[in-house]
Design a protein around this motif. Structure first.
Motif, short mmCIF file in Angstrom:
data_model
loop_
_atom_site.label_atom_id
_atom_site.label_comp_id
_atom_site.label_asym_id
_atom_site.label_seq_id
_atom_site.Cartn_x
_atom_site.Cartn_y
_atom_site.Cartn_z
N VAL B 165 0.83 -1.21 0.00
CA VAL B 165 0.00 0.00 0.00
C VAL B 165 0.87 1.26 0.00
CG1 VAL B 165 -0.29 0.15 2.52
CG2 VAL B 165 -2.09 1.02 1.00
N PHE B 166 2.04 1.19 0.63
CA PHE B 166 2.96 2.33 0.58
C PHE B 166 3.54 2.50 -0.83
CE2 PHE B 166 3.29 1.16 5.13
CZ PHE B 166 3.11 2.40 5.72
N GLY B 167 3.90 1.37 -1.45
CA GLY B 167 4.44 1.45 -2.81
C GLY B 167 3.42 2.01 -3.78
N ALA B 168 2.18 1.54 -3.64
CA ALA B 168 1.12 2.04 -4.52
C ALA B 168 0.89 3.53 -4.28
CB ALA B 168 -0.16 1.25 -4.29
N ALA B 169 0.88 3.93 -3.01
CA ALA B 169 0.67 5.34 -2.69
C ALA B 169 1.79 6.20 -3.25
CB ALA B 169 0.56 5.52 -1.17
N ALA B 170 3.03 5.74 -3.07
CA ALA B 170 4.18 6.52 -3.54
C ALA B 170 4.16 6.63 -5.07
CB ALA B 170 5.49 5.86 -3.08
N GLY B 171 3.92 5.51 -5.73
CA GLY B 171 3.90 5.53 -7.20
C GLY B 171 2.78 6.42 -7.73
N CYS B 172 1.59 6.27 -7.14
CA CYS B 172 0.46 7.08 -7.60
C CYS B 172 0.69 8.56 -7.30
CB CYS B 172 -0.84 6.60 -6.95
SG CYS B 172 -1.37 4.97 -7.52
N ALA B 173 1.27 8.84 -6.13
CA ALA B 173 1.56 10.23 -5.79
C ALA B 173 2.49 10.85 -6.84
CB ALA B 173 2.18 10.32 -4.40
N ARG B 174 3.50 10.09 -7.23
CA ARG B 174 4.42 10.59 -8.27
C ARG B 174 3.68 10.77 -9.59
NH1 ARG B 174 9.63 12.66 -9.66
NH2 ARG B 174 9.45 12.68 -11.91
N LEU B 175 2.91 9.78 -9.98
CA LEU B 175 2.25 9.84 -11.29
C LEU B 175 1.23 10.98 -11.34
CD1 LEU B 175 2.52 8.27 -13.90
CD2 LEU B 175 0.64 6.80 -13.18
N LEU B 176 0.63 11.29 -10.20
CA LEU B 176 -0.33 12.40 -10.13
C LEU B 176 0.37 13.75 -10.03
CD1 LEU B 176 -2.91 10.77 -7.68
CD2 LEU B 176 -3.34 11.36 -10.08
N GLY B 177 1.70 13.72 -9.91
CA GLY B 177 2.44 14.97 -9.86
C GLY B 177 2.38 15.68 -8.51
N LEU B 178 2.19 14.93 -7.44
CA LEU B 178 2.13 15.57 -6.12
C LEU B 178 3.50 16.14 -5.73
CD1 LEU B 178 -0.15 13.23 -3.98
CD2 LEU B 178 -0.71 14.77 -5.85
N ASP B 179 3.47 17.20 -4.93
CA ASP B 179 4.74 17.76 -4.46
C ASP B 179 5.25 16.93 -3.27
OD1 ASP B 179 3.47 18.62 -2.09
OD2 ASP B 179 3.14 20.65 -2.86
N ALA B 180 6.44 17.29 -2.79
CA ALA B 180 7.10 16.48 -1.75
C ALA B 180 6.24 16.34 -0.50
CB ALA B 180 8.46 17.10 -1.40
N ARG B 215 -5.63 -0.66 -4.37
CA ARG B 215 -6.81 0.22 -4.37
C ARG B 215 -6.66 1.31 -3.30
NH1 ARG B 215 -12.77 -0.66 -2.34
NH2 ARG B 215 -11.77 -1.67 -0.59
N ASN B 216 -6.18 0.93 -2.13
CA ASN B 216 -6.07 1.90 -1.05
C ASN B 216 -4.83 2.78 -1.19
OD1 ASN B 216 -8.49 1.12 0.13
ND2 ASN B 216 -7.53 -0.45 1.40
N GLY B 217 -3.80 2.26 -1.83
CA GLY B 217 -2.65 3.12 -2.12
C GLY B 217 -3.04 4.23 -3.09
N LEU B 218 -3.82 3.87 -4.10
CA LEU B 218 -4.34 4.89 -5.02
C LEU B 218 -5.20 5.90 -4.25
CD1 LEU B 218 -5.10 6.08 -7.79
CD2 LEU B 218 -6.76 4.22 -8.06
N LEU B 219 -6.04 5.39 -3.37
CA LEU B 219 -6.88 6.30 -2.57
C LEU B 219 -6.02 7.24 -1.73
CD1 LEU B 219 -9.68 7.16 -1.52
CD2 LEU B 219 -9.49 5.37 0.22
N ALA B 220 -4.95 6.72 -1.14
CA ALA B 220 -4.08 7.57 -0.31
C ALA B 220 -3.53 8.73 -1.13
CB ALA B 220 -2.93 6.74 0.26
N ALA B 221 -3.08 8.44 -2.34
CA ALA B 221 -2.52 9.51 -3.19
C ALA B 221 -3.60 10.50 -3.59
CB ALA B 221 -1.87 8.89 -4.42
N LEU B 222 -4.79 10.00 -3.92
CA LEU B 222 -5.87 10.91 -4.31
C LEU B 222 -6.30 11.79 -3.15
CD1 LEU B 222 -7.96 8.34 -6.39
CD2 LEU B 222 -6.78 10.35 -7.32
N MET B 223 -6.36 11.23 -1.95
CA MET B 223 -6.75 12.02 -0.79
C MET B 223 -5.68 13.08 -0.48
SD MET B 223 -9.78 10.76 -0.01
CE MET B 223 -10.20 11.50 1.56
N ALA B 224 -4.41 12.70 -0.60
CA ALA B 224 -3.33 13.67 -0.36
C ALA B 224 -3.38 14.78 -1.41
CB ALA B 224 -1.97 12.97 -0.38
N GLN B 225 -3.65 14.40 -2.64
CA GLN B 225 -3.77 15.40 -3.70
C GLN B 225 -4.91 16.38 -3.39
OE1 GLN B 225 -5.22 14.00 -7.57
NE2 GLN B 225 -3.71 15.33 -8.56
N ALA B 226 -5.97 15.86 -2.80
CA ALA B 226 -7.14 16.69 -2.49
C ALA B 226 -6.97 17.48 -1.19
CB ALA B 226 -8.39 15.81 -2.41
#
Lengths: 449, 449
Positions: B165-180, B215-226
């Protein structure tokens, strides 16, 4: 932690209980407690519906929502059962104003009621079916939590999330009509989805853990219905849930007196939207305010057990912090003589008078006080001391909120949610939800107009 | 586990790494390893696409899928990014045929690649962006897993799910262009969603844990983006992830040599669709089969370290059991001289010859053997002994699968998935995914025709 042939697996016993329970066997007191829990739940969700954290959760979930939509309480958009479960759980728990099973510190209703209501709305189920499934789900949740308390929470597990997924799974399994074996497997699948950390409680990540308990509990039941299975001893096995997540689990608590004694009957309701451990201190401060004018207060000492300090002795930089700050809780109660939603808001956070008084509050350990008790001692500017000791906070098991107090709390929340005009009729319909042939109509009316 | 001002929080360091990484700094060896991982991932997913467990997952997710749909590998239906992530992760991992970071026993690719590919397909991202995000996500996954190994797994945590879930979150965060900062919070939100139990490994509940990591790693990145945030020390704080889920975490492993040394570069690929700990024993059996005819075998002793016994000494009642049974692994290799997907299927489970030979296999401890090694000793019906010792299994770091072997494995899986006719072109397109302006076209072609 082994299982002998004479003793069923934990999930097996719970699954049989959930599948076999008959509505006629659920007594009026338990049904009424479920009604109180739902009234409190709907109010809390209405009150928080406009919060940015709820708005954000709904916005993120919207693109991932299938066509069959359910109510998002207090809001205009509708989401599928997964999304509505997620958002409604977040809303009902957001302000730390929901219910509490005191022994475990589980806030039982939000993660269990949300998926059940969404399912009921979509599938046209009756109010009695929902209320029954809710009682069973909340019972499973509290029993599993009791088996790993207090070591589980002390280790860093946010028990409302980690136990909530079992409650949601059990309730949804019942509402979907699963048989005993499927209910067992739903609980085992829930075990592999149990998550949520105490470290994250002062942050929005808490909300994700809460929402997931509901969303993933629903998923567990749906997967079990579709034929997915879990390990027989997913809960108590040597590499299972209780060992991984508890330090010294007492597995007998899961099944002792099952169907005879009800943990859920011990549910309580918060009079103040703040961490439950601060409530005795708030009561003491409200009492002292009758005796000392705010301007005369020179210093405040709040004493309680270690949990009070662990939870409440912190810097305050957000409204979220206010709700878990002993300094803020004491200051606002002493200054304003109230401890409602507005008193733990951004406005209260930045109120200069409250900020100044927060700085004069100290927290101290009195290991002789039982958990949940607090003593507050003030000194005024002339050096006089005033002290108040509260052993049982308002809303605790010894001093439960009355139905009228719960109705007043609902009105407060409904008013915040812009629903003061029909709060009265809503209250009456919620009290009667168990008799509703079509609770979906009530749910739709709880969405925004 | 405290954090000093001189030392960033674990999530902060990882978030900065993920956000700041530049594609030009990722060397050709690492890019090629990522290509090998994806080739292996797509093949495994194609091979399992028709399995009832995948079919069920797709059917359960379908009603909860929003309108923007992504490919379900090897299948005709399309699901939203949450649903496609869930199902593709389950498929790629289902047959225990995916990749392995040997030190942690994480199977890195399935939970990380699935949400990235789904996001890329929906948002029209480039192959280089996907490959880069995948490398970063898998690196974060392996580093977080290394920090809590081996106590984490020993306590009952299925590390591929919990670290995934951390790997998915990190990868999705990068792909979504999130800042540090957002990447940091995505990891903290992931911490509150980390779940999955070893007890459930022999059951379909394992699949739910795997699918949820994605699924939840993706959610983590989307929530952080929001705008959602987490506690600064969600990973390493006193009530955070590492303490709750690890017995003696070595937090330095998370950041030591970050960006210089790559855990992901140590990824390996399975030649056999069975638990990685059985591979040396399978190799030994395949070697012995050259020397002893199956009908002559009187007894088989497989010796290895404690992990081999813990994982593999079990009753065999399902195809799932076969894949984690030392008895089945040895029997099928000795009898058939092969250990492919068909050799761990329902058909092989019920093959009378294999069943009979399974009953003659015994497992024994040789604590002197290193993890991953095995000795197999046969006695034939005339009492003669034959022994083979394998220290480094095929596919291990010492004997990695070649690109050609990975291609052959892809062809085997593609053939099972009914795609033998275009396996060659698919392989070429997958090798070049990092150069693809539109990987969505490749993904669509990987769905069923």
């Amino acid at each position: 932690m082994g299982t002998t042939p004479d003793r069923p697996f934990a999930g097996e016993a719970l699954g049989a209980f959930v599948a076999a329970s008959r509505w006629a066997e659920i007594g009026p007191a338990l049904r009424h407690e479920a009604g109180r829990s739902l009234l409190n739940f709907f109010g809390c969700a209405l009150g928080a519906a406009g919060d940015p954290a709820v708005e954000t959760a709904a916005r993120v979930m919207a693109p991932f929502s299938g066509p069959e939509r359910a109510t998002v309480i207090g809001r205009a958009e509708r989401l599928d059962a997964m999304g509505a479960s997620f958002v409604n759980t977040i809303a009902a728990n957001l302000l730390d104003y929901d219910d509490t099973h005191l022994e475990t510190v589980i806030h039982p209703t939000a993660p269990v009621a949300s998926p059940l209501l969404a399912l009921a709305e979509i599938r046209g189920l009756t109010g009695a079916e929902v209320l029954h499934a809710f009682i069973l789900g909340a019972e499973v949740e509290c029993r599993i939590g009791a088996a790993v308390s207090p070591g589980h929470y002390d280790r860093g597990w946010h028990i409302t999330s980690t136990a909530g997924v079992f409650g949601a799974a059990a309730g949804c399994a019942r509402l979907l009509g699963l048989d005993a074996r499927q209910c067992w497997h739903a609980l085992g699948i829930a075990a592999s989805q149990s998550a949520g950390l105490v470290e994250n409680l002062p942050s929005a990540a808490k909300n994700v853990g809460m929402g997931n308990a509901a969303r993933n509990g629903l998923l567990a039941a749906l997967m079990a219905q579709a034929g997915y299975t879990a390990a027989p001893a997913a809960i108590e096995g040597p590499l299972g849930w209780a060992r991984a997540m508890g330090d010294a689990p007492d597995l007998g608590r899961i099944t002792a007196g099952l169907g005879q004694e009800w943990e859920f009957a011990r549910n309580t309701y918060k009079p103040y939207p703040a961490g439950i451990v601060f409530h005795a201190a708030i009561d003491a401060c409200l009492e002292l305010r009758q005796r000392v004018a705010p301007d005369d207060i020179a210093s405040v000492l709040v004493e309680g057990d270690q949990l009070l300090l662990d939870r409440g002795d912190r810097l305050v930089a957000s409204a979220r912090d206010c709700r878990v700050s002993i300094h803020h809780s004491a200051a606002v109660a002493l200054l304003r003589g109230s401890a409602g939603v507005a008193d733990f808001s951004e406005g209260a956070l930045h109120d200069p008078g409250i900020a100044a008084l927060r700085g004069r509050v100290k927290a101290g350990l009195d290991a002789g006080l039982p958990r949940g008790a607090a003593r507050v001692t003030l000194h005024d500017r002339r050096g006089r001391a005033f002290s108040a000791l509260v052993m049982d906070a308002r809303g605790s098991a010894a001093r439960p909120l009355t139905d009228e107090e719960l109705e007043a709390k609902f009105r407060e929340n409904a008013s915040i949610g812009g629903r003061e005009s029909d709060a009265g009729p809503l209250i009456q319909r919620i009290w009667r939800i168990g008799d509703a042939a079509d609770p979906a109509a009530l749910l739709r009316s709880l969405g925004a107009a």
